[in-house]
Design an enzyme around this catalytic site. Structure first.
Site, PDB file in Angstrom:
ATOM      1  N   ASN A 154       1.185  -1.369  -0.121  1.00 32.77           N
ATOM      2  CA  ASN A 154      -0.105  -0.086   0.000  1.00 32.77           C
ATOM      3  C   ASN A 154       0.799   1.318   0.008  1.00 32.77           C
ATOM      4  OD1 ASN A 154       0.141   0.816   2.732  1.00 32.77           O
ATOM      5  ND2 ASN A 154      -0.563  -0.978   3.575  1.00 32.77           N
TER       6      ASN A 154
ATOM      7  N   ASP B 243      -4.481  -6.031   5.183  1.00 37.90           N
ATOM      8  CA  ASP B 243      -5.288  -6.877   5.270  1.00 37.90           C
ATOM      9  C   ASP B 243      -5.227  -8.574   4.784  1.00 37.90           C
ATOM     10  OD1 ASP B 243      -6.251  -5.565   7.807  1.00 37.90           O
ATOM     11  OD2 ASP B 243      -6.861  -4.644   5.832  1.00 37.90           O
TER      12      ASP B 243
ATOM     13  N   LYS C 175       9.121 -17.632 -10.170  1.00 37.53           N
ATOM     14  CA  LYS C 175       8.280 -16.754 -10.737  1.00 37.53           C
ATOM     15  C   LYS C 175       7.307 -17.036 -11.303  1.00 37.53           C
ATOM     16  CE  LYS C 175       8.483 -12.350 -14.378  1.00 37.53           C
ATOM     17  NZ  LYS C 175       9.747 -12.501 -15.476  1.00 37.53           N
TER      18      LYS C 175
ATOM     19  N   PHE D  60      -5.270   3.242  14.214  1.00 36.65           N
ATOM     20  CA  PHE D  60      -4.585   4.778  13.160  1.00 36.65           C
ATOM     21  C   PHE D  60      -5.749   4.020  12.373  1.00 36.65           C
ATOM     22  CE2 PHE D  60      -1.726   7.936  13.166  1.00 36.65           C
ATOM     23  CZ  PHE D  60      -0.534   7.929  14.446  1.00 36.65           C
TER      24      PHE D  60
ATOM     25  N   LYS E  67     -13.800   0.711  15.081  1.00 36.00           N
ATOM     26  CA  LYS E  67     -12.666  -0.482  15.719  1.00 36.00           C
ATOM     27  C   LYS E  67     -12.000   0.527  16.350  1.00 36.00           C
ATOM     28  CE  LYS E  67     -11.256   0.745  10.238  1.00 36.00           C
ATOM     29  NZ  LYS E  67      -9.857   1.672   9.603  1.00 36.00           N
TER      30      LYS E  67
ATOM     31  N   LYS F 224     -11.272  -3.101  18.843  1.00 33.47           N
ATOM     32  CA  LYS F 224     -10.006  -3.723  18.571  1.00 33.47           C
ATOM     33  C   LYS F 224      -9.638  -3.046  20.693  1.00 33.47           C
ATOM     34  CE  LYS F 224      -8.565  -2.772  14.288  1.00 33.47           C
ATOM     35  NZ  LYS F 224      -7.442  -3.124  13.377  1.00 33.47           N
TER      36      LYS F 224
HETATM   37  N1  CTP Z   1      -4.508  -3.315  11.960  1.00 30.48           N
HETATM   38  C1  CTP Z   1      -3.814  -4.212  12.025  1.00 30.48           C
HETATM   39  N2  CTP Z   1      -3.687  -5.308  11.345  1.00 30.48           N
HETATM   40  C2  CTP Z   1      -4.160  -5.820  10.389  1.00 30.48           C
HETATM   41  C3  CTP Z   1      -4.946  -4.352  10.203  1.00 30.48           C
HETATM   42  C4  CTP Z   1      -5.178  -3.583  10.419  1.00 30.48           C
HETATM   43  O1  CTP Z   1      -2.917  -4.150  13.267  1.00 30.48           O
HETATM   44  N3  CTP Z   1      -4.099  -6.857  10.023  1.00 30.48           N
HETATM   45  C5  CTP Z   1      -4.476  -1.835  12.244  1.00 30.48           C
HETATM   46  C6  CTP Z   1      -3.208  -0.305  12.528  1.00 30.48           C
HETATM   47  O2  CTP Z   1      -2.309  -1.138  11.989  1.00 30.48           O
HETATM   48  C7  CTP Z   1      -4.420   0.345  12.521  1.00 30.48           C
HETATM   49  C8  CTP Z   1      -5.669  -0.134  12.623  1.00 30.48           C
HETATM   50  O3  CTP Z   1      -5.187  -1.410  12.334  1.00 30.48           O
HETATM   51  O4  CTP Z   1      -3.599   1.118  13.889  1.00 30.48           O
HETATM   52  C9  CTP Z   1      -6.554   0.051  11.336  1.00 30.48           C
HETATM   53  O5  CTP Z   1      -6.153  -0.298  10.042  1.00 30.48           O
HETATM   54  P1  CTP Z   1      -7.304   0.264   9.060  1.00 30.48           P
HETATM   55  O6  CTP Z   1      -6.295  -0.322   7.592  1.00 30.48           O
HETATM   56  O7  CTP Z   1      -8.109   1.937   9.103  1.00 30.48           O
HETATM   57  O8  CTP Z   1      -8.392  -0.932   8.850  1.00 30.48           O
HETATM   58  P2  CTP Z   1      -8.551  -2.237   9.620  1.00 30.48           P
HETATM   59  O9  CTP Z   1      -8.895  -2.660  10.179  1.00 30.48           O
HETATM   60  O10 CTP Z   1      -7.689  -2.852   8.256  1.00 30.48           O
HETATM   61  O11 CTP Z   1     -10.322  -2.214   8.405  1.00 30.48           O
HETATM   62  P3  CTP Z   1     -10.634  -1.607   7.441  1.00 30.48           P
HETATM   63  O12 CTP Z   1      -9.413  -2.307   6.323  1.00 30.48           O
HETATM   64  O13 CTP Z   1     -11.458  -2.258   6.599  1.00 30.48           O
HETATM   65  O14 CTP Z   1     -11.152  -0.280   7.104  1.00 30.48           O
END
Ligand code: CTP
Length: 395
Positions: free
Chosen positions: A209, A279, A289, A323, A337, A341
């Protein structure tokens, strides 16, 4: 007391130059070493000799004068500075600094310094409110230059309004605040995650990302300056790691980040998860490859562990900050969240806004606590925001 601290004071032209004399004498009273650089127009208002007598150092104003016995070249002064103060700062010097112009001793020296720079503007109200001047100030603020705002009052030109140099007392207090960084986080052990993760598809390709790690690295730097023991767990980024870390662990994938976090969680009492964790990861990683064919290709993805959620389950009395990067239903998503969490705070980014989110030096956020209280902040540098986040934890 500022014993042993080197203050380089840049004085640019304007009626407020005489007030800079008071700044020098106040700094001398608290034992700072002061070197004054004057622009040519500043020396039309007050003689360099006055500043020389007050600072007990040679005053530099002409770029091409012969070096005196001490280290007079501009680079030496730039390096020597623990803080670089410009007071009074005219629209001209602010404009030069904001645009990288170095054409006299003061502008050349300030461009070469790595010290924090504190600017105290003083000018006519209309000049101060001019959009270009304000844009220059904004640009410098986003680059983490610090400002002491001018006061309102009767100006030398007879106008009444903003533009009066802040009082010497206020300016000296601002200098002290920068030089005597509060060590209020001494004894705190903070684990910070930063940057993106990479999920391999095959030996040459991966899913990732736009995260650059700037926010997490800024928090780490600020927390170290404030005395904390900092462990930084970072995905692949292109920025230098801050000096003074207790531990640095470089990871690639979300699974590696998960293990690194879990192994280090016990020894930390504050966890800040600014990393942008993938995620999903490819269900099958090819060790060779993947060659193209004439057909389309689908990659099956499977869920990564939600690291933050796992920490939330076992957090006990640790402080946990997450975040949220959102594009829509910001508050609703961020609040969900917090609950899911088990967070103490969440820092919410609207990544559709210019100047917020990935890759920028600034951010625009709202911080929401577990009671649902929302604090909204204007656009600010990631370093400034780091202080605000750390203040919330400490407060
Ligand atoms: N985070 C994490 N582990 C993951 C995904 C996210 O620890 N597999 C943590 C990130 O470091 C951040 C928070 O969760 O502090 C929110 O991340 P974000 O990408 O905004 O949200 P997601 O929980 O992944 O949900 P979505 O992608 O559906 O918005």
């Amino acid at each position: 007391m500022l014993s042993g601290k080197n203050v380089v004071l840049g004085v640019s032209g304007g009626i407020a130059v005489y007030k800079a004399c008071d700044i020098v004498s106040r700094l001398k009273k608290v034992n700072a070493n002061v070197n004054v650089i004057m622009t040519k127009s500043a020396s039309e208002f007050v003689s360099p000799l006055t500043f020389q007598s007050l600072s007990q150092n040679h005053v530099v104003s002409d770029m091409f004068e012969e070096p005196k016995t001490w280290d007079i070249e501009h680079i030496a002064l730039a390096q020597k500075a623990d803080i670089f103060v410009i007071a009074p700062a005219t629209a001209n010097i602010i404009g030069k600094m904001a645009n990288g112009i170095a054409d006299d001793m003061l502008s050349t020296t300030v461009i070469a310094t790595k010290a924090p720079v504190l600017i105290a503007p003083a000018m006519n109200t209309n000049m101060y409110q001019n959009k270009i001047v304000q844009m220059n100030i904004e640009k410098l603020k986003n680059l983490d230059y610090k400002f002491v705002a001018p006061e309102s009052g009767r100006l030398a030109c007879g106008d009444i309004g903003e533009g009066k140099l802040a009082t010497p007392e206020t300016i000296v207090e601002a200098i002290k605040a920068v030089l005597i960084k509060n060590k209020d986080l001494e004894g705190q052990r903070i684990l910070i995650t930063a940057g993106p993760t990479r999920e391999a598809i095959d030996p040459v390709r991966f899913i990732t990302n736009h995260s650059t790690g700037k926010m997490g690295y800024a928090i780490a730097k600020t927390a170290i300056e404030r005395g904390a023991d900092v462990t930084l767990i970072s995905g692949p980024v292109n920025i230098q790691k801050p000096a003074g870390l207790k531990k640095f662990i470089a990871v690639q994938s979300a699974a590696e980040m998960f293990h690194a976090v879990m192994e280090n969680i016990d020894e930390n009492n504050i966890i800040i998860k600014s990393a942008a964790v993938a995620d999903y990861k490819p269900k099958h990683q090819s060790d060779k490859k993947i060659k193209k064919t004439d057909d389309d290709l689908s990659i099956e993805l499977e869920r990564n562990k939600d690291i933050l959620k796992e920490i939330g389950k076992a957090k006990g009395d640790k402080t946990l900050i997450g975040f949220a990067a959102e594009t829509n239903d910001l508050i609703k998503n961020a609040k969900a969240k917090i609950t899911k969490k088990n967070l103490d705070f969440i820092v919410l980014n609207d990544i559709t806004q210019k100047g917020a989110g990935f890759g920028t030096d600034s951010n625009i956020v709202k911080i929401i606590n577990k009671n649902g209280d929302i604090k909204e902040y204007p656009k600010m540098s990631k370093l400034h925001l780091s202080d605000i986040i750390l203040d919330m934890i400490n407060g």
